[in-house]
Enzyme design. Structure first.
Site, PDB file in Angstrom:
ATOM      1  N   GLY A  14      40.982 -13.795  41.212  1.00 17.56           N
ATOM      2  CA  GLY A  14      40.014 -13.313  40.233  1.00 17.56           C
ATOM      3  C   GLY A  14      38.688 -14.023  40.209  1.00 17.56           C
ATOM      4  O   GLY A  14      38.000 -14.001  39.188  1.00 17.56           O
ATOM      5  N   SER A  35      35.794 -23.844  45.216  1.00 19.92           N
ATOM      6  CA  SER A  35      36.609 -22.651  44.988  1.00 19.92           C
ATOM      7  C   SER A  35      37.270 -22.742  43.622  1.00 19.92           C
ATOM      8  O   SER A  35      37.624 -23.831  43.157  1.00 19.92           O
ATOM      9  CB  SER A  35      37.680 -22.520  46.064  1.00 19.92           C
ATOM     10  OG  SER A  35      38.622 -21.530  45.730  1.00 19.92           O
ATOM     11  N   THR A  85      41.555 -12.521  45.897  1.00 26.15           N
ATOM     12  CA  THR A  85      42.498 -13.564  46.273  1.00 26.15           C
ATOM     13  C   THR A  85      43.892 -13.064  45.958  1.00 26.15           C
ATOM     14  O   THR A  85      44.059 -11.996  45.372  1.00 26.15           O
ATOM     15  CB  THR A  85      42.172 -14.848  45.475  1.00 26.15           C
ATOM     16  OG1 THR A  85      40.810 -15.193  45.694  1.00 26.15           O
ATOM     17  CG2 THR A  85      43.049 -16.015  45.847  1.00 26.15           C
TER      18      THR A  85
END
Length: 612
Positions: A516, A495, A434
């Site tokens: 991460g 998420s 990400t």
């Protein structure tokens, strides 16, 4: 720490031409009226008085800075930085992915949140036979409708001041003219041969002539530049409709993904979700709602508020502090695994999860003499959060102007239901690539923005210059007993991204976030503590060795830097100490202290802050 004041680089005379070129590319005129530290941080910290951008690549930070220098606001800068990262950090994000953005409007004292995470229209997947597909990251059935383009452009339209062409110009320039491949990107290209050579476009881009791009080579992406230019000219329809949408649907359908043109055309970012709000020792904490994981931060801070951590000491030198912080993270992780899911599809007891009374009940599980081998989730269904005093009137009226949103509240505070159906489709603890952007502008507005492709280079499927995600919800997890009807036609998976903004005395004090995977919330939490509770310099806070405990067993992974006596003591408590395995979280933050803005990009990665 020694600070050197630099004038714009174009006015400096450097002896070596090659050094001049590299310095211009990576620093350019980014240090205008700011103090850039060249001590042990190697340019990872910047102090400025007006505005600051922190991101995962210096060229992306430069793009955001350019918007601010031209009079744009934090949203203009964030959109420009995000599109630029899509070009210069293609392993971590892209226009084929999704994310979310937390916005703070200083003048109106209001927050807004847009969830543009990758989504799937449920009806298209109801009759899929999942047994015929391999369960790996190359399975395009995991690809959902990308939300990045529409999310960024809608944020620009609602809250920005500049045009699409203005904010997208740097990204188009980087894609057209190219940029030098850096160490991290070269490593990821080399390690992902199978993924990057499955499609001719990706192969020609990253593995030309059958060899991976190497450090220092120039990466040009003309097909991506063309796609970005079409978006700049015609807006989101250039991506979600017409030829580009047809190309995406064609590739996905060939791989067995039943997504349709209608799925792309009808996709909308979700503006109806209010950011979660909590308090910590006089600070106001704004963070991501479900199915992102901001609740984790509020719940953990609620637990830790019961301790005088600064007096107890840093966890690197105090086994008591180590145990308190690690135990708190284990408790909140257990709740994250159990409860984080799409609130438009399942009732989630969010109010209870962020309640201080619930935190107090969880705090009772933290013991001084031992730790449990496994931590179980709690039951927050009978608790209600009362944040009226600290969170009243912060939610933007713009958030109520929803587009194709059935559920106007965005989050249920309802009965406790089983939500384990999302566990298979959330990021793993050690994977999930990400990127993150933190910005404060001269008027005090702020943006905390996270975007992702999920795995490195997403699914590897290349379309018109960009890579498609593998971030979609896995509907194979829906057994017959679960209803397919919901309050929203699209489903978003759980998420761990947690864009966060922290206020005090009605002003932004910290903008923070991280990539991460499952380590995102734990890394953000520790750095919030080090900056707000321990009053560490923001760069020192980011450099602090991190703790990554497992909730399901006593294993705890740590970075180097803990006092040997602490390691002895925590092992006696029952911790099974492990060295840090593959995967890590990288922090990108902007802090405000004593009237100055301090931008930090994690030294564990390639980013650099820019400001003036």
């Amino acid at each position: 720490m020694v600070h050197i004041h630099y004038r714009p680089v174009r006015y400096q005379k450097l002896r070596r031409p090659i050094f001049t070129l590299l310095f211009f590319i990576f620093v350019s005129c980014s240090t205008r009226d700011a103090n850039l530290s060249y001590h042990s941080d190697r340019g990872k910290k910047l102090v400025a008085s007006k505005a600051m951008v922190s991101s995962a690549h210096p060229l992306a930070s430069e793009a955001g800075l350019k918007m601010l220098e031209q009079g744009g606001n934090a949203i203009d800068a964030a959109v420009a930085t995000a599109f630029a990262l899509n070009v210069v950090e293609p392993n971590m994000s892209g226009i084929g992915g999704g994310g979310s953005m937390l916005i703070w409007n200083q003048k109106n004292q209001q927050a807004d949140y847009v969830d543009f995470y990758t989504a799937k229209r449920a009806v298209s997947y109801k009759n899929v036979d999942y047994s015929q597909y391999k369960d790996d990251e190359h399975n395009l059935l995991s690809t959902g409708v990308p939300g990045t383009v529409d999310g960024l452009l809608q944020a620009l339209e609602r809250h920005g001041t500049m045009t699409r062409k203005q904010v997208m110009q740097p990204a188009i320039k980087y894609a057209t003219e190219g940029f030098p491949v850096y160490l991290t990107l070269a490593q990821f290209i080399r390690e992902n041969k199978e993924k990057l050579t499955r499609y001719d476009g990706a192969k020609q881009t990253f593995w030309p002539d059958g060899t991976p791009l190497k450090v220092g080579q120039i990466l040009k992406q003309p097909a991506l530049a063309q796609t970005l230019q079409k978006i700049a000219d015609k807006g989101a329809p250039a991506f979600y409709q017409g030829e580009n949408a047809e190309d995406m649907v064609s590739i996905l359908n060939q791989a067995g993904n039943p997504v349709s043109l209608k799925d792309f055309k009808n996709y909308e970012p979700q503006w109806s979700k209010k950011p979660l709000c909590g308090s910590y020792n006089g600070y106001q904490v704004l963070t991501a709602p479900m199915p992102q994981t901001g609740f984790y931060l509020i719940q953990s801070l609620n637990i830790l508020e019961n301790y005088d951590l600064r007096q107890i000491g840093l966890p690197t030198v105090s086994s008591k502090a180590f145990n308190i912080i690690s135990s708190t993270m284990r408790l909140s992780t257990a709740d994250r695994i159990e409860y984080v899911t799409d609130p438009n599809w399942k009732d989630v007891p969010v109010s209870g999860l962020i309640s201080k009374d619930y935190a107090a009940s969880r705090n009772e599980m933290i013991k001084d003499d031992s730790i449990p081998k496994k931590v179980s989730h709690g039951d927050p269904s009978n608790f209600v959060s009362d944040v009226t005093q600290v969170c009243n009137n912060i939610h933007s009226e713009v958030a109520q102007k929803t587009v194709r949103s059935v559920n106007s509240s965005g989050i249920h505070h309802a009965s406790l239901l089983s939500t384990n159906i999302d566990r298979k489709t959330t990021e793993t603890e050690k994977s999930g690539e990400t990127t993150h952007i933190s910005i404060i502008d001269p008027d005090g507005n702020a943006v905390s923005l996270s975007t992702t492709l999920s795995h490195v280079f997403g699914s590897g499927a290349w379309v018109n210059g960009f890579l498609l995600n593998n971030s979609g919800f896995d509907f194979s997890d829906l057994a017959d007993k679960f209803k397919w009807n919901a309050g929203h036609p699209y489903r978003i998976r759980a998420s761990t991204i947690s864009p966060t903004i922290i206020l005090k005395d009605s002003e932004v004090r910290l903008v923070i976030g991280a990539p991460g995977g499952g380590r995102i919330p734990t890394a953000i939490l520790q750095n919030i503590l080090y900056i707000l509770e321990y009053d560490l310099d923001p760069l020192d806070a980011v450099k602090m060795p991190r703790i990554f405990p497992d909730y399901s067993n006593p294993k705890v992974e740590i970075e180097k830097g803990f006092k040997s006596s602490v390691l002895v003591d925590i092992r006696k408590l029952g911790y099974d100490i492990q060295t840090l395995s593959d995967g890590y979280a990288r922090l990108y933050l902007v802090a405000k202290k004593d009237g100055q803005l301090i931008g930090v990009s994690d030294p564990r990665h390639d980013g650099e802050p820019r400001g003036f």
